[in-house]
Design a protein around this motif. Sequence first.
Motif, PDB file in Angstrom:
ATOM      1  N   GLY A  69      39.092  48.167  44.840  1.00  0.00           N
ATOM      2  CA  GLY A  69      38.279  46.970  44.664  1.00  0.00           C
ATOM      3  C   GLY A  69      37.958  46.626  43.230  1.00  0.00           C
ATOM      4  O   GLY A  69      37.112  45.784  42.968  1.00  0.00           O
ATOM      5  N   CYS A  72      40.216  45.527  40.732  1.00  0.00           N
ATOM      6  CA  CYS A  72      41.028  44.648  39.897  1.00  0.00           C
ATOM      7  C   CYS A  72      41.256  43.248  40.469  1.00  0.00           C
ATOM      8  O   CYS A  72      41.534  42.327  39.720  1.00  0.00           O
ATOM      9  CB  CYS A  72      42.363  45.310  39.558  1.00  0.00           C
ATOM     10  N   GLY A  73      41.158  43.088  41.786  1.00  0.00           N
ATOM     11  CA  GLY A  73      41.368  41.778  42.375  1.00  0.00           C
ATOM     12  C   GLY A  73      42.815  41.390  42.502  1.00  0.00           C
ATOM     13  O   GLY A  73      43.142  40.259  42.860  1.00  0.00           O
ATOM     14  N   GLY A  74      43.726  42.316  42.228  1.00  0.00           N
ATOM     15  CA  GLY A  74      45.153  42.003  42.326  1.00  0.00           C
ATOM     16  C   GLY A  74      45.571  41.710  43.754  1.00  0.00           C
ATOM     17  O   GLY A  74      46.510  40.957  43.990  1.00  0.00           O
ATOM     18  N   ARG A  93      43.875  40.117  45.948  1.00  0.00           N
ATOM     19  CA  ARG A  93      43.021  39.082  46.506  1.00  0.00           C
ATOM     20  C   ARG A  93      43.821  38.139  47.396  1.00  0.00           C
ATOM     21  O   ARG A  93      44.970  37.811  47.138  1.00  0.00           O
ATOM     22  CB  ARG A  93      42.267  38.292  45.427  1.00  0.00           C
ATOM     23  N   MET A 114      37.595  34.092  48.900  1.00  0.00           N
ATOM     24  CA  MET A 114      38.405  35.131  48.285  1.00  0.00           C
ATOM     25  C   MET A 114      37.996  36.492  48.839  1.00  0.00           C
ATOM     26  O   MET A 114      36.817  36.844  48.823  1.00  0.00           O
ATOM     27  CB  MET A 114      38.206  35.120  46.767  1.00  0.00           C
ATOM     28  N   PHE A 158      39.305  40.815  49.042  1.00  0.00           N
ATOM     29  CA  PHE A 158      40.231  41.800  48.495  1.00  0.00           C
ATOM     30  C   PHE A 158      40.821  42.588  49.670  1.00  0.00           C
ATOM     31  O   PHE A 158      40.070  43.180  50.456  1.00  0.00           O
ATOM     32  CB  PHE A 158      39.501  42.760  47.557  1.00  0.00           C
ATOM     33  N   ARG A 170      52.197  35.138  46.064  1.00  0.00           N
ATOM     34  CA  ARG A 170      51.668  36.154  45.170  1.00  0.00           C
ATOM     35  C   ARG A 170      52.449  37.450  45.294  1.00  0.00           C
ATOM     36  O   ARG A 170      52.632  38.179  44.308  1.00  0.00           O
ATOM     37  CB  ARG A 170      50.175  36.398  45.476  1.00  0.00           C
TER      38      ARG A 170
END
Lengths: 486, 280
Positions: free
Chosen positions: B219, B221-223, B225, B232, B234, B255
């Motif tokens: 949780g 880095c948000g990569g 998401r 939004m 995660f 993504r």
Amino acid sequence: MSVASANPLKPPARVKIPRQEPREASPASRARGFEEVSRGLDAQRALIEATRCLECRDPACTRGCPVGIDIRGFIQDLLVKDYPRAASRIREANALPAICGRVCPQESQCEAACTVGRRFAPIAIGLLERFVADWETETHAFRPPPRAAIRKETVAVVGSGPAGLTCAADLARLGYGVTVFEALHAAGGVLRYGIPEFRLPKGILDLELERVRAMGVEIRTNFLVGRTATLDELLGEWGFSAVFLASGAGTPTFLGIPGEGLCGVYSANEFLTRVNLMGAWSFPERDTPVKLGREVAVIGGGNTALDAVRTARRLGAERSYLVYRRSRAEMPARREEVRHAEEEGIEVLLLTNPTRILDAGGWVRGLECQRMELGEPDASGRRRPLPVAASEFVLRVQTVIEAIGQKPNPIIQSTTPGLAVGRGGVVTVDDAQRTNCAGVFAGGDLARGGATVILAMRDGRRAAAAIHEYLAASRDGASAGAEEAS
Amino acid sequence: MFRILEVTSLGPTIRRYVVEAPLVARKRQAGHFVIVRVAENGERIPLTIVEGDPDRGTITLVVQAVGKTTRQMATLRAGDALPDLLGPLGNSTPIARHGAVACVGGGVGTAELLPIARALRAAGNIVHSVIGARSRDLLILQREMSRCSDSLAVTTDDGSCGRMGLVTGPLQELIDGGRVDAVYAIGPLPMMRAVADLTRGPRIRTWASLNALMVDGTGMCGGCRVTVGGEMKFACVDGPEFDAHEVDFDELIRRSRMYSDLEGVADERFRKACASGRVA
């Protein structure tokens, strides 16, 4: 009892000496390389700088230091070139001097309080601390401080960042068995994944970690407290007598503007983690990639934003923008790093607020911004930025990195029923870093929201002292109970 | 270090690993995943835990070799070790009694589906399973799925095994037959999108287990998401399972392709290194 000063100059002569400047890598060489920017002072300049000190009877500098280093003392040691004594004196208060000497915002702490600084340039205390720490490293002079007799209680520390490491080192010195639990595969927390190589070489971090281990601290990586084991389990079946929570503020904040799901948008955390922790700058030698366009915009004005934009520059961005909605005076980042950034060619766009990220086939093609002007102060005391009507413009970029702030990771809070948590997921503590749960202490960014390394270290020290007191009281209570029972 | 105790092949590119990870095994529930690194300098990748044996202290991972890291993992043997492994991560699968549940697995997703199908069966559901893959080489665990399901349909894109076509075929038939109260789908993102599109009209509750790109998995880095219901989330801490009708699959699929060119570079480099004998 006052000691006769070893300083050959009288005070009026001392303040005539200009503040010594560190050697710095040239901006040209910095543009593509990750080597450290500031090279510090050499021995000669360090001695000259130490000579500027007035050796105040009541040093304001120590009061300005969050961990209370005896600054006057170590400067006096420098004057007689007793570097080992200077090192041990610093280490009484600061377990990570090579790190703090580099990343502390001395300009708002010890150096801001410096008496000389009232009329002249303050003593370069940070550079002197760094000089001593680097000398200690170069000459392999470090010796682990003496440990008290081993005690039977063990303490768990959650997080191997500055707060956790400092607390662990202090507790180890007091004789406790300490285990530091780290979720990532490499220790250091924000020192590892957040602060780039050119501000804090990882070799230095590795050395400091070795030193902490040499004091008997166990650092266990690949362990996520809240999942691999819960806090209650650590205090229960795992047998720890107390826990210090120091898991930081690692959850990124996103602006909530349209386009954040596009390819090419990163939180600063992800971008820096890929580069610093995972070594993406050396892809494909190392496996983790990072995607960077020719033109990059970083949103924010703190140290993280500066780190991100300077990293992007070094990775080859032809144009790197720092987009900040307030003015230069309000930027939280260290002045020195903003200067370094501008020298490196970063374009700082002040009073500029991003409104939308624009799309071309699922990828970032631009950042729509509006101009701002400053109005009345808001809750933080800073003047509030207000949009200027019809001032929208598009910054052509292919990468957008958001560095607008971080919140604590909620994993521990959500798996520890009853733990008092405040706004934004910050764990509630008192002056002694105590939470509302017995035997559970917290500090660093977890208890403050995003803040500095040195404040995290101060929390670590306080927590260690409070844990020691708590465990002593438990021991006394237990033996008093045993006496009553017998 | 996390020792690999067993490696078996489920197909030419699919391996099953039994890994020593006692702490993870103790806590593991269906739906949980781990983040592993296969070598120093390796990237961190998420892998769903297929099974856990708390007594033995092991977890089972099923991995298809599709890129550099998973190909490198495919060279590991029993006795080798993974340098890093973190878990259990994510939220466990919510298991409830719905009545009749369609379990839909695509490719290596079937390995992740198996423990969920078993748990649903144990919770008193009728379980109709549909598993599919591009070809028979990529079909796994048919026998095991058959044993825990009241019915099993098998599909392959090329018809090399079972029915030719996509998993949505048999799923549509189950829906038309009025025999589905809920759906669990695990597989490639386009597959889960297709399943969601199918069940949206008839308003059948559908869960998808999202495989997003991840770095830390905790949780920070948000990569990973993903937009769910316009918000939004995660995948690593809010997921990995979500209401499939709320997930913006189009965005997630875009993504997931963000690094495909660089992944190709890494893969090519690894293949060359293997070919020249530079990889043990």
